[in-house]
Each structure stands twice: as C-alpha cells, then as structure tokens.
Design an enzyme around this catalytic site. Structure first.
Site, PDB file in Angstrom:
ATOM      1  N   GLU A  50       0.862  -1.189   0.000  1.00  0.00           N
ATOM      2  CA  GLU A  50       0.000   0.000   0.000  1.00  0.00           C
ATOM      3  C   GLU A  50       0.886   1.223   0.000  1.00  0.00           C
ATOM      4  O   GLU A  50       1.684   1.428   0.929  1.00  0.00           O
ATOM      5  CB  GLU A  50      -0.874   0.024   1.258  1.00  0.00           C
ATOM      6  CG  GLU A  50      -1.910  -1.077   1.294  1.00  0.00           C
ATOM      7  CD  GLU A  50      -2.722  -1.065   2.586  1.00  0.00           C
ATOM      8  OE1 GLU A  50      -3.629  -1.899   2.702  1.00  0.00           O
ATOM      9  OE2 GLU A  50      -2.432  -0.245   3.484  1.00  0.00           O
ATOM     10  N   ASP A  61      -5.439   8.825  10.763  1.00  0.00           N
ATOM     11  CA  ASP A  61      -4.132   8.304  11.133  1.00  0.00           C
ATOM     12  C   ASP A  61      -3.690   8.733  12.515  1.00  0.00           C
ATOM     13  O   ASP A  61      -3.912   9.871  12.935  1.00  0.00           O
ATOM     14  CB  ASP A  61      -3.085   8.748  10.110  1.00  0.00           C
ATOM     15  CG  ASP A  61      -3.216   7.973   8.807  1.00  0.00           C
ATOM     16  OD1 ASP A  61      -3.182   6.731   8.870  1.00  0.00           O
ATOM     17  OD2 ASP A  61      -3.386   8.601   7.750  1.00  0.00           O
ATOM     18  N   TYR A 175     -11.016  -4.361   2.756  1.00  0.00           N
ATOM     19  CA  TYR A 175     -10.093  -4.058   3.841  1.00  0.00           C
ATOM     20  C   TYR A 175     -10.926  -3.846   5.115  1.00  0.00           C
ATOM     21  O   TYR A 175     -11.712  -2.912   5.196  1.00  0.00           O
ATOM     22  CB  TYR A 175      -9.326  -2.784   3.479  1.00  0.00           C
ATOM     23  CG  TYR A 175      -8.209  -2.381   4.427  1.00  0.00           C
ATOM     24  CD1 TYR A 175      -8.368  -2.393   5.809  1.00  0.00           C
ATOM     25  CD2 TYR A 175      -6.981  -1.964   3.932  1.00  0.00           C
ATOM     26  CE1 TYR A 175      -7.357  -2.010   6.655  1.00  0.00           C
ATOM     27  CE2 TYR A 175      -5.953  -1.568   4.780  1.00  0.00           C
ATOM     28  CZ  TYR A 175      -6.149  -1.591   6.132  1.00  0.00           C
ATOM     29  OH  TYR A 175      -5.137  -1.200   6.970  1.00  0.00           O
TER      30      TYR A 175
END
Lengths: 269, 399
Positions: A50, A61, A175
């Site tokens: 990725e 994040d 995912y």
C-alpha cells in the site's frame, strides 16, 4: 480483466497461504527512498504494497503515520510524484500496488487523470480513506474503466447493511478495520476482528484483509487464522522513522518484514 | 419560497455530504436518526426553549445603534445582541441543543474542538450544567492567543487538550477531535461547533442557531415595520451567519452578506477568504470551498480572529452563494480592529474580533446607503480578545 491484486489472492488461495500487506507512506523520508524501501519489503515477503499518499489533514491516522506524512510533504511529495515512484517500482517488480489516499488530493488531481496515469504507472487499485462508498460511487467509473481495483473499508461499527454496500463497491479485496480508532500499533488485538470477518464473509466472496493495530508476528499469526491477508502499517513506518539515517535501513526493514511473514509461510490444511 | 434543506445524503446541491472513514458512517446515521426523533419530540423543544430563556438569556435584544449610525451618516444600523448571551457568544445555542441530544442518546462523554475558545467555553458550560465529561481540543497557537478562554474552560471542569500538529489552530483541533471520535465513538458525542463536518452536523447546527434570525425578523418588523435592506454576519465555519440568514431566505429583497477573514492579504496562507481564494475540496467530512494548494494539500490560514481562521466553510453557504441568494466578501485584520474601536467609542460595546469583521464591512457600506436599514449579527463580545486588542493597539496600553 483481472488485476495483479486479483491474481495474488487467486494464487494465495491455490497455495493455501495467507498474504502479508505492507503499508508505507510514499515519499517518507524522501521520494528517492520509496522504491528501495518497497524492494526491501518485497524481499522480506510482502505480497502487496500500500503506497500511502501524504495529506495535510490525516484524520484517520495516528501519530506515527501523521509524522510520516509531514516528513513526506516536507520532502516535496505530491500525488503526481507518488505515481512516478510507482512507475519506478514497476520497472523491476510485479508486486501489486494499492494507492492508499485521502480524497482531496485526488479531487484536485482529477479522477479521469488519476485513472489513466495510475494505470500507466503500474498501480493496481485505489483505496480512498475518507470517502464513504456513497460519496465515492460517482468517482468510480473512470477507475473501473481503466482496470483499477477499488478497495473499501469495512469497520466494526458498520451495520450489516453497510457491510453489504462496502462489499458491493469493492473489487480485488475488502479491507477490514480491526477496531474503532485511527492507525497505530497496539499491544493487544481487538476482539472485534473475529466477528467482523465472519459478518463480512456472510455477505461477500471477496478476499478479506484485516489491518489497523497489527504490529507483531504473533498478531499476524492470530489474524491470519480468519482473514485472507494481514496489513501492517504503523510498525513499518515507525521502523523507517527510527532508522532512516542508518545504512542498515533497508536490511532492517527486510528482516522485520520477514519476521512478520514467518507465521504465514506454513501451508494450511 | 426558498427552502434550503439537504438531500437524504446531506448534500446542499453537490456540497456537504458524508466524506468520512467508514467507521464513522453508522454513528453518523445513528446521530441523524436521534436528531430527527428529537426534532419531532415536543418535550425536547420545551426543555431547549426553557433553558434558552432561563439559562442562556434568549431572546437577545435587537438594538438600534444610534450613535454609530449617526457617525456614519447613512444607513440606520441595528445590532442583534448575541454577544449578551451566557458565555458571551451565539455558540451556546448549538452547544445546549447538542448536549440535550447527547443526553438523550445516553452519551456521557463530550468532545469538542475550539478555535477562539467560545465554542469550547459554551461546551464546557453545558457539560457542567448536565454533569457530562468534557474534553476540548484546541490548537496550541489558539491556546496562546485565547489564554483567558483556556482558563475559563478549565474552571468549568473541562479538560483542554493542546494540539501541536500542523498550523496548531482550529483545523488541527478538528482533526484531533475527529480522531478521538473515531476511537471512542461508542461512548462519545462529538459536539461540533459550526455548520461544518459530515451530515447531519451542518443542518443540525444551523437548526439550533436558526432562532437568531427568527427573533431578528420579528423584532425588526415590530420596531421598523419592515425588514432590513441588508444583513451582515462574519463567516468562519458560518454558524452565526447561517443562523441569522435562514429566516430571511425567502425575503428576496433582503441582501444577505457574509464577511470572511481577509487576514493580512490575498496571498495563500495569509487569509481565510475561502470564496475568493479557495476551490471545491473535501476537508473534515464535507465537500465545500477549501483553501488549498495545487496538489490538494489544505493551506494554512491567517486571521487576527481565531474563530475565523479556518480553511473551509459550511457547505450550505457554498450552495446559497451558488444560487445567488447570499454574497460574500472579506475584511482584513486592520479594518476589523478599526471597526471594533469605532463600536467601542460610539456605542460602548466591545465586539468579538470575529463579529468585528462583519461590522467593518457594514461600516464601509453604511455611508453610501442613505435611507437603508442594516442589521449586523453581533455574534460575540470582545472580553476574550482583550489580549489581542492590547497587542494590536499599543498606543492605548502605554502608561
């Protein structure tokens, strides 16, 4: 037209193996590093890479990947330069590449242009971190037409109606986010992984990767019992951060990747 | 009849929506449902209205600023005195509404972001009122600029968490609040402070501020027997402006003018004028107008006013501008400071620096508008800005 991502999961299934997916922020610590670091990850056994596109406001994040993004931006990384890095990687490697990006850099770049240029650079798929399937849907046709996979996230908070939607819009694989939270290493795995994988299996035949909070070989082993692939991100990015200045950076990254991969080498019944 | 409501996905035209990681989608749907149910529940409105009256201080006066009007020699100027509300700004209208909603949803932990600190103070206040845990994220630069409000929040029992990422202002505080929400979404309500973010926030926050315009419209009709010619309001995220504008949307003769922060000048990074310097983009959950560079990285912003210092704007404003119902201009730091001094000396009112931006544009236009009626939403008072006024008006501070 099956992509490298589809081929990878077909091959893993045939070989009865689980995959290791490695995330790194492209351009961290500099654009010149990225092709060499990807090569090290591949030598260590990463099955899919990725490539994270840095963004000024990375709301999904944690601190490790935030810092990597700021370093990468400071080094002059743009989406266009990430595609150049991909093209350089593609000259010597057939490892599947998934572009992992927040939406705004792509909105600015243009989806039609991204579809053409990403494909030409050897990118195999795109994951839009902060675009729900509903908002992303209108943007997908050019990506699909170019033969790029579109991977979406499923989360422990997703209702079964939403998991179905996520599966419907995903190609290549889905995912699954292991826990509610931002990216970052955890000492213990979340309890929600098993139920989430089971709930997703009930609505799709696509391969399932699990990520977020997975940083150690024992985590990889545990997650691989149910998932088809395991994603490690922050632990890799932290290693790059800590050893960026050392001559052993690439060798260390390769060795760490090999450790993560070891539990996946055993062929399963 | 102009009705501005989002579609089922939260879009005003193409703007707004829900641009968030999947983990927040179900919680946003849950919030939307809870809000819809609360809206239809008379008991919810009754409690909200009661507290707005007895605790917050509504209705606020509509005040004819006679000396200011005469000194400018043009338009007759009215001020909607949101600055007189408890905690000193309009922000508490929304904080109270969302706190009642959070209590209904059984969420006992409240998080919020704050720029100038007014929303943080309002949130800390309502959390104290209802006995809810309160965590406020604030950029470290804003903590420095708005020290007094940091202390007020702590005095009210809130935890203030400094954010050191990026520009260390409102943008980074929102990012950090969103990360907290992503992590603690099961127990936590994110009490967002402006008409920003993913659906249902822009519409919900607007609804809680709509009372500003509803009261103003009635009061103006009672005093003047007619509606104003123009209404001015500052626009950061744009909550005070949308709250004021909404009741007047169908009154097509009333010009609705939003004033953004022009900062130090037109160069990217020196201002927060999204409509003159921005482009469509996605930030913090919504498609809107965003100040950004050619690569889609969100730009840093500057304004003397922390509450206007943000790279994006509420999506409904973008839509209302697109259909030509609202107009936007900007005012630089210096003009805002000057306008604030004029209001101090002619009316004895020290305005918040945010409100001073709307004031400055109104003052600029008033002399040329003989016979017209102007209305300004005076969204906050200037107590919190005393340190910034002192820094910028040094001649007043000499012994």
């Amino acid at each position: 037209m099956a992509t490298r991502i589809a081929h990878l999961f077909t091959r893993l299934a045939q070989e009865r193996r689980k995959g290791l997916i490695a995330y790194l922020t492209a351009g961290d610590p500099s654009p010149e590093h990225t092709p060499r670091l990807v090569a090290a990850l591949e030598r260590g056994g990463a099955d899919l890479i990725e490539l994270g596109v840095p963004f000024s406001d990375p709301i999904a994040d944690g601190p490790v990947i935030q810092r990597a993004g700021y370093r990468s931006l400071a080094a002059g990384t743009t989406l266009a330069r990430v595609l150049e890095m991909a093209a350089r990687i593609r000259k010597t490697s057939e490892v599947p590449l998934l572009l992992f990006t927040y939406l705004n850099p792509v909105v600015r770049f243009g989806f039609d242009r991204l579809a053409l240029e990403a494909k030409a650079a050897g990118i195999d798929g795109v994951l839009l971190t902060d675009a729900s399937v509903e908002e992303a849907a209108p943007y997908l046709p050019p990506l699909r037409a170019a033969g790029l996979d579109t991977v979406f996230l499923g989360a422990p908070t997703s209702t079964s109606r939403r998991l179905k939607l996520v599966a419907e819009y995903s190609t290549g694989f889905v995912y699954l986010v292991s826990r509610t939270g931002v990216t970052g290493e955890q000492t213990a795995l979340s309890d929600s992984i098993g139920p989430l994988v089971a709930a997703m299996r009930a609505v799709t035949d696509l391969p399932l990767a699990v990520g977020f909070g997975i940083s150690r070989p024992e985590h990889v082993a545990e997650v691989a019992r149910t998932a088809d692939a395991v994603v490690v991100g922050s632990a890799i990015v932290r290693l790059i951060e800590e050893r960026a200045a050392l001559p052993s950076l690439e060798a260390d990254l390769e060795a760490f990747t090999r450790e993560l991969k070891r539990p996946l080498l055993e062929v399963r019944p | 009849m102009l009705i501005s409501e989002p579609d089922a996905g939260g879009h005003f035209g193409v703007y707004g929506g829900r641009y968030v990681p999947e983990v927040l989608m179900s919680p946003l749907e849950e919030l939307e449902t809870a809000y819809r149910e609360a809206r239809q529940d008379p008991a919810f409105h009754e409690e909200l209205d009661h507290l707005l009256r007895t605790y917050v201080g509504r209705p606020t006066p509509l005040y004819y600023a006679k000396r200011l009007s005469e000194s400018l020699g043009g338009a007759r100027i009215y001020l909607k005195r949101e600055d007189l509300l408890h905690t000193g700004a309009h922000k508490i209208n929304n904080a109270l509404g969302q706190a009642l909603l959070a209590r209904r949803m059984g969420k006992k932990r409240i998080i919020a972001e704050t720029g100038a600190g007014q929303h943080g103070v309002a949130t800390a206040t309502v959390c104290a009122l209802f006995g809810l845990q309160c965590i406020v994220y604030m950029g470290e630069e804003d903590m420095r600029r708005q020290r007094l409000n940091v202390f007020r929040m702590r005095l009210l029992g809130a935890e203030v968490v400094g954010v050191s990422a990026g520009s260390r202002t409102l943008k980074d505080a929102i990012s950090e609040a969103m990360r907290d929400w992503v992590t603690n979404v099961g127990t936590t309500h994110y009490l967002l402070g402006s008409v920003l973010g993913a659906h249902p926030y822009p519409a919900m926050v607007r609804d809680f501020h709509r009372v500003i315009g509803v009261e103003s419209r009635e009061q103006m009709l009672a005093v003047e027997g007619r509606l104003p010619h123009r209404i001015y309001a500052c626009v950061g995220g744009g909550s005070n402006a949308i709250g004021m504008f909404h009741a007047f949307l169908s009154d097509s003769d009333v010009r609705l003018i939003g004033v953004e922060a022009g900062g130090r000048g037109a160069e990217l990074g020196q201002h927060a004028a999204r409509f003159s310097g921005g482009a469509p983009g996605v930030l913090h959950g919504a498609l809107s107008y965003v100040l950004q560079d050619d690569d889609g990285q969100v730009a840093l912003t500057h304004s003397v006013s922390a509450g206007l210092d943000y790279a994006s704007v509420g999506p409904e404003h973008v839509r209302l501008r697109e259909i030509g119902r609202t107009e936007y201009t900007s005012c630089q730091d210096g003009a805002a400071l000057e306008a604030a001094q004029l209001l101090c000396r002619t009316e004895g009112i020290i305005p918040a620096l945010e409100s001073a931006h709307g004031l400055a544009e109104m003052i600029r236009e008033a002399p040329r508008a003989q016979g017209e009626i102007f209305l300004l939403n005076l969204s906050g008072r200037g107590d919190k800005d005393i340190d910034i006024y002192r820094e910028n008006l040094k001649d007043l501070d000499a012994d």
